[in-house]
Enzyme design. Structure first.
Site, PDB file in Angstrom:
ATOM      1  N   GLU A  29      -2.008  -9.257  11.250  1.00 59.61           N
ATOM      2  CA  GLU A  29      -1.767 -11.431  10.327  1.00 59.61           C
ATOM      3  C   GLU A  29      -1.080 -10.148   9.201  1.00 59.61           C
ATOM      4  O   GLU A  29      -0.847  -9.541   9.151  1.00 59.61           O
ATOM      5  CB  GLU A  29      -3.173 -11.018  10.076  1.00 59.61           C
ATOM      6  CG  GLU A  29      -3.968 -11.171  11.559  1.00 59.61           C
ATOM      7  CD  GLU A  29      -5.706 -11.486  10.552  1.00 59.61           C
ATOM      8  OE1 GLU A  29      -5.936 -12.267  11.599  1.00 59.61           O
ATOM      9  OE2 GLU A  29      -6.221 -11.279   9.673  1.00 59.61           O
ATOM     10  N   CYS A  61       2.873 -12.566   3.122  1.00 61.98           N
ATOM     11  CA  CYS A  61       1.623 -11.367   2.845  1.00 61.98           C
ATOM     12  C   CYS A  61       1.979  -9.888   4.151  1.00 61.98           C
ATOM     13  O   CYS A  61       1.450 -10.739   4.914  1.00 61.98           O
ATOM     14  CB  CYS A  61       0.524 -11.376   2.403  1.00 61.98           C
ATOM     15  SG  CYS A  61      -0.346  -9.997   1.955  1.00 61.98           S
ATOM     16  N   CYS A  78      -5.947   0.571   9.638  1.00 62.49           N
ATOM     17  CA  CYS A  78      -6.161   1.138   8.189  1.00 62.49           C
ATOM     18  C   CYS A  78      -6.415   2.961   8.416  1.00 62.49           C
ATOM     19  O   CYS A  78      -7.830   2.380   9.066  1.00 62.49           O
ATOM     20  CB  CYS A  78      -6.096  -0.071   7.051  1.00 62.49           C
ATOM     21  SG  CYS A  78      -5.313   1.081   5.897  1.00 62.49           S
ATOM     22  N   CYS A 133     -10.895   1.735   1.952  1.00 61.53           N
ATOM     23  CA  CYS A 133     -12.506   1.161   0.776  1.00 61.53           C
ATOM     24  C   CYS A 133     -12.721  -0.092   1.588  1.00 61.53           C
ATOM     25  O   CYS A 133     -12.235   0.080   2.426  1.00 61.53           O
ATOM     26  CB  CYS A 133     -10.883   0.963   0.398  1.00 61.53           C
ATOM     27  SG  CYS A 133      -8.991   1.152  -0.176  1.00 61.53           S
ATOM     28  N   CYS A 179     -13.042  -3.683   1.766  1.00 61.21           N
ATOM     29  CA  CYS A 179     -11.623  -4.203   2.647  1.00 61.21           C
ATOM     30  C   CYS A 179     -12.173  -4.179   3.986  1.00 61.21           C
ATOM     31  O   CYS A 179     -12.497  -3.459   4.640  1.00 61.21           O
ATOM     32  CB  CYS A 179     -10.573  -3.268   1.915  1.00 61.21           C
ATOM     33  SG  CYS A 179      -8.677  -3.822   2.985  1.00 61.21           S
ATOM     34  N   GLY A 232      -2.872  -2.690   6.552  1.00 60.03           N
ATOM     35  CA  GLY A 232      -2.675  -0.988   6.592  1.00 60.03           C
ATOM     36  C   GLY A 232      -1.824  -0.293   4.949  1.00 60.03           C
ATOM     37  O   GLY A 232      -1.855  -0.645   4.394  1.00 60.03           O
ATOM     38  N   GLU A 233      -1.783   0.428   4.843  1.00 57.68           N
ATOM     39  CA  GLU A 233      -0.922   0.975   3.476  1.00 57.68           C
ATOM     40  C   GLU A 233       1.039   1.205   4.231  1.00 57.68           C
ATOM     41  O   GLU A 233       0.795   2.375   4.475  1.00 57.68           O
ATOM     42  CB  GLU A 233      -1.464   3.114   3.419  1.00 57.68           C
ATOM     43  CG  GLU A 233      -1.487   3.941   3.198  1.00 57.68           C
ATOM     44  CD  GLU A 233      -1.683   2.762   0.998  1.00 57.68           C
ATOM     45  OE1 GLU A 233      -1.750   2.264   0.627  1.00 57.68           O
ATOM     46  OE2 GLU A 233       0.089   2.908   0.429  1.00 57.68           O
ATOM     47  N   SER A 260       2.861  -2.393  -1.638  1.00 56.25           N
ATOM     48  CA  SER A 260       1.292  -2.294  -2.512  1.00 56.25           C
ATOM     49  C   SER A 260       0.622  -1.253  -1.950  1.00 56.25           C
ATOM     50  O   SER A 260       0.340  -0.604  -1.006  1.00 56.25           O
ATOM     51  CB  SER A 260       0.369  -3.332  -2.447  1.00 56.25           C
ATOM     52  OG  SER A 260      -0.892  -2.928  -2.992  1.00 56.25           O
ATOM     53  N   SER A 317      -3.326  -0.267  -5.766  1.00 65.74           N
ATOM     54  CA  SER A 317      -4.639  -0.689  -5.597  1.00 65.74           C
ATOM     55  C   SER A 317      -5.357   0.123  -7.008  1.00 65.74           C
ATOM     56  O   SER A 317      -5.996   0.725  -5.705  1.00 65.74           O
ATOM     57  CB  SER A 317      -4.940  -1.063  -4.682  1.00 65.74           C
ATOM     58  OG  SER A 317      -4.414  -2.202  -4.167  1.00 65.74           O
ATOM     59  N   LEU A 318      -5.664   0.245  -7.591  1.00 63.00           N
ATOM     60  CA  LEU A 318      -6.537   0.663  -9.140  1.00 63.00           C
ATOM     61  C   LEU A 318      -7.851   1.227  -8.928  1.00 63.00           C
ATOM     62  O   LEU A 318      -8.657   2.031  -8.187  1.00 63.00           O
ATOM     63  CB  LEU A 318      -6.007   1.132  -9.669  1.00 63.00           C
ATOM     64  CG  LEU A 318      -6.015   1.868 -11.173  1.00 63.00           C
ATOM     65  CD1 LEU A 318      -5.969   2.981 -10.018  1.00 63.00           C
ATOM     66  CD2 LEU A 318      -6.012   1.523 -12.658  1.00 63.00           C
ATOM     67  N   HIS A 319      -8.368  -0.827  -9.532  1.00 62.02           N
ATOM     68  CA  HIS A 319     -10.145  -0.975  -9.019  1.00 62.02           C
ATOM     69  C   HIS A 319     -10.770   0.023  -9.857  1.00 62.02           C
ATOM     70  O   HIS A 319     -12.336  -0.386 -10.296  1.00 62.02           O
ATOM     71  CB  HIS A 319     -10.119  -0.736  -8.121  1.00 62.02           C
ATOM     72  CG  HIS A 319      -9.475  -2.489  -6.865  1.00 62.02           C
ATOM     73  ND1 HIS A 319      -9.411  -2.508  -7.151  1.00 62.02           N
ATOM     74  CD2 HIS A 319      -9.000  -1.430  -5.752  1.00 62.02           C
ATOM     75  CE1 HIS A 319      -8.638  -3.710  -6.464  1.00 62.02           C
ATOM     76  NE2 HIS A 319      -8.530  -2.884  -5.299  1.00 62.02           N
ATOM     77  N   ASN A 344     -12.663 -10.935  -2.414  1.00 61.62           N
ATOM     78  CA  ASN A 344     -12.635 -11.973  -1.759  1.00 61.62           C
ATOM     79  C   ASN A 344     -13.773 -10.871  -0.319  1.00 61.62           C
ATOM     80  O   ASN A 344     -13.662 -10.381   0.028  1.00 61.62           O
ATOM     81  CB  ASN A 344     -12.119 -11.904  -0.763  1.00 61.62           C
ATOM     82  CG  ASN A 344     -10.683 -12.793  -1.821  1.00 61.62           C
ATOM     83  OD1 ASN A 344     -11.004 -13.589  -2.140  1.00 61.62           O
ATOM     84  ND2 ASN A 344      -9.476 -12.216  -1.803  1.00 61.62           N
ATOM     85  N   CYS A 360      -6.657 -11.588  -0.003  1.00 64.39           N
ATOM     86  CA  CYS A 360      -6.247 -10.396   0.315  1.00 64.39           C
ATOM     87  C   CYS A 360      -8.018  -9.679   0.565  1.00 64.39           C
ATOM     88  O   CYS A 360      -8.850  -9.452   0.112  1.00 64.39           O
ATOM     89  CB  CYS A 360      -6.415 -10.174  -1.052  1.00 64.39           C
ATOM     90  SG  CYS A 360      -4.798 -10.019  -1.697  1.00 64.39           S
TER      91      CYS A 360
HETATM   92  N1  SAH Z   1      -3.058  -0.689   1.488  1.00 65.68           N
HETATM   93  C1  SAH Z   1      -2.565  -1.121   0.526  1.00 65.68           C
HETATM   94  C2  SAH Z   1      -1.629  -2.772   0.360  1.00 65.68           C
HETATM   95  C3  SAH Z   1      -3.347  -3.661   1.510  1.00 65.68           C
HETATM   96  S1  SAH Z   1      -4.541  -4.086   0.609  1.00 65.68           S
HETATM   97  C4  SAH Z   1      -3.482  -1.291  -1.174  1.00 65.68           C
HETATM   98  O1  SAH Z   1      -4.172  -0.680  -0.284  1.00 65.68           O
HETATM   99  O2  SAH Z   1      -2.941  -1.803  -1.863  1.00 65.68           O
HETATM  100  C5  SAH Z   1      -3.860  -5.419  -0.838  1.00 65.68           C
HETATM  101  C6  SAH Z   1      -4.605  -5.705  -1.906  1.00 65.68           C
HETATM  102  O3  SAH Z   1      -6.044  -6.179  -1.459  1.00 65.68           O
HETATM  103  C7  SAH Z   1      -4.686  -3.977  -2.522  1.00 65.68           C
HETATM  104  O4  SAH Z   1      -5.132  -4.454  -3.609  1.00 65.68           O
HETATM  105  C8  SAH Z   1      -6.520  -3.999  -2.337  1.00 65.68           C
HETATM  106  O5  SAH Z   1      -7.495  -3.568  -3.185  1.00 65.68           O
HETATM  107  C9  SAH Z   1      -6.509  -5.402  -2.233  1.00 65.68           C
HETATM  108  N2  SAH Z   1      -8.308  -6.088  -1.265  1.00 65.68           N
HETATM  109  C10 SAH Z   1      -8.781  -5.260  -0.355  1.00 65.68           C
HETATM  110  N3  SAH Z   1      -9.743  -5.477  -0.400  1.00 65.68           N
HETATM  111  C11 SAH Z   1      -9.558  -7.063  -0.899  1.00 65.68           C
HETATM  112  C12 SAH Z   1     -11.288  -8.053  -1.073  1.00 65.68           C
HETATM  113  N4  SAH Z   1     -12.310  -7.957  -0.861  1.00 65.68           N
HETATM  114  N5  SAH Z   1     -10.885  -9.463  -2.223  1.00 65.68           N
HETATM  115  C13 SAH Z   1      -9.506  -8.808  -2.610  1.00 65.68           C
HETATM  116  N6  SAH Z   1      -8.701  -7.958  -2.462  1.00 65.68           N
HETATM  117  C14 SAH Z   1      -8.880  -6.986  -1.580  1.00 65.68           C
END
Ligand code: SAH
Length: 347
Positions: free
Chosen positions: A94, A107, A114, A118, A121, A165-166, A197, A220-222, A296, A339
């Site tokens: 997608e 995007c 992937c 995470c 996700c 994907g990463e 990203s 993507s630190l979180h 989300n 996202c």
């Molecule tokens: N693998 C890469 C790119 C794909 S994810 C990465 O991790 O950066 C793109 C972004 O969406 C990342 O910042 C990820 O942490 C965020 N993301 C993943 N799941 C999400 C969700 N359910 N709600 C909001 N952001 C999310």
């Protein structure tokens, strides 16, 4: 059916020049074919009108022109568009067009599924099937550029590698796609308008620095606490925060560029003062900005968006420490295009 023939779009311009020289023809024909394939985006050898019929037949015998098909389009109430993109072997990824008043952002996906895990996700629930080829990434951008012109009346202005994907686990193909996107024969876009990203793969961040790339990097630190990060992103056991930080210091030293940290604040997971302090400390390692993104939901599980009070606590502390922070509202939620929601649900 998947053809046995080689995809001509996997050849570089040099390869194409060599091919024609090998036929006793002019190397320049290679440039012409390259222009048809990338600049003009044709899907059939017959459309290469400045190439002789014989040569076209010869190309047809040896090669195929792989390309994507936009299988279905979903439009959100907020103008966001999600494409389900069918690849030559029938797999689906997608990509999303996100319009704002002044610009449109694509995007794009870099892998089918992937391999990371995470927990918040949706894509992580699809197992990684394969990497996308450079042309498959490029074609997603071309498709979105067309939609941007059609629906928004302007060309695509930005690209983020935040789809499925990463990207750094498909390093070579992602960089090749960016070469094509930025080259004059391709889309001629500035690398300053592209953000890759990553979940944080230290070895590949060092490689990006060594390759002196010109695009932006988002991580993507979180969480800046090792234990918490491992709970929400289990792969972080192998890619520790210490190593991640060291790779970002190296990135900054080599490229002089800032880093953007993407950060979601969840109720009861990373909403304490200790979490905020750890982030502030992490941010001091290299010049950066923090992008707080809205969660989300992907199910009714343990992850719940923290209340705005918790987000305000983050903003206050970051601002007091002069760390730029923005809060990004999510787009396209109603069509699962936001996202972390990309999981081929409609197909
Ligand atoms: N693998 C890469 C790119 C794909 S994810 C990465 O991790 O950066 C793109 C972004 O969406 C990342 O910042 C990820 O942490 C965020 N993301 C993943 N799941 C999400 C969700 N359910 N709600 C909001 N952001 C999310």
């Amino acid at each position: 059916m998947i053809s046995e023939k080689k995809d001509i779009r996997s050849l570089s311009k040099e390869d194409l020049r060599d091919f024609f020289e090998g036929l006793g023809d002019k190397a320049f024909r290679g440039n012409q074919v390259y222009e048809w394939l990338w600049g003009k985006g044709i899907h059939s050898f017959d459309d290469m009108t400045n190439i002789s019929k014989e040569t076209r037949a010869h190309l047809e015998e040896n090669y195929v022109i792989n390309h994507i098909e936009v299988d279905s389009i979903q439009k959100s109430n907020d103008g966001t568009i999600k494409n389900a993109v069918k690849l030559h072997d029938g797999l689906i990824v997608e990509s999303v067009l996100i319009p704002t008043k002044k610009r449109t952002t694509a995007c794009v996906s870099s892998q089918v599924g992937c391999s990371l895990d995470c927990k918040f996700c949706a894509t992580s629930r699809l197992k990684r099937m394969r990497n996308l080829n450079p042309d498959e990434i490029y074609d997603q951008v071309v498709a979105i550029d067309k939609e941007s012109r059609l629906y928004q009346g302007m060309p695509l202005s930005n690209i983020v590698f935040m789809g499925m994907g990463e990207p750094l686990m498909n390093y070579k193909n992602v960089l090749e796609s960016i070469d094509k996107i930025t080259s004059v024969e391709g889309l001629g876009m500035s690398p300053k308008r592209i953000t890759v990203s990553t979940s944080g793969v230290p070895k590949m961040i060092r490689k990006l620095a060594d390759d002196e790339v010109k695009f932006h990097l988002a991580v993507s630190l979180h969480s800046a606490i090792q234990e918490t990060r491992e709970q929400i992103m289990p792969f972080a056991k192998s890619f520790t925060l210490e190593d991640l930080k060291a790779s970002l210091v190296y990135w900054h030293e080599k490229t002089g560029k800032k880093v953007t940290y993407e950060y979601i604040v969840w109720d009861g997971i990373n909403d304490t003062l200790e979490d905020i302090d750890a982030l502030v400390k992490f941010c001091k390692a290299v010049p950066c900005k923090v992008n707080i993104i809205e969660y989300n939901p992907i199910d009714d599980g343990e992850f719940q968006q923290a209340p705005s009070r918790s987000i305000d606590n983050y903003i206050d502390k970051l601002e007091k420490n002069r760390i730029p922070v923005t809060v990004r509202r999510s787009r396209g939620k109603d069509i699962d295009a936001a996202c972390g929601q990309l999981a081929n649900k409609a197909t």
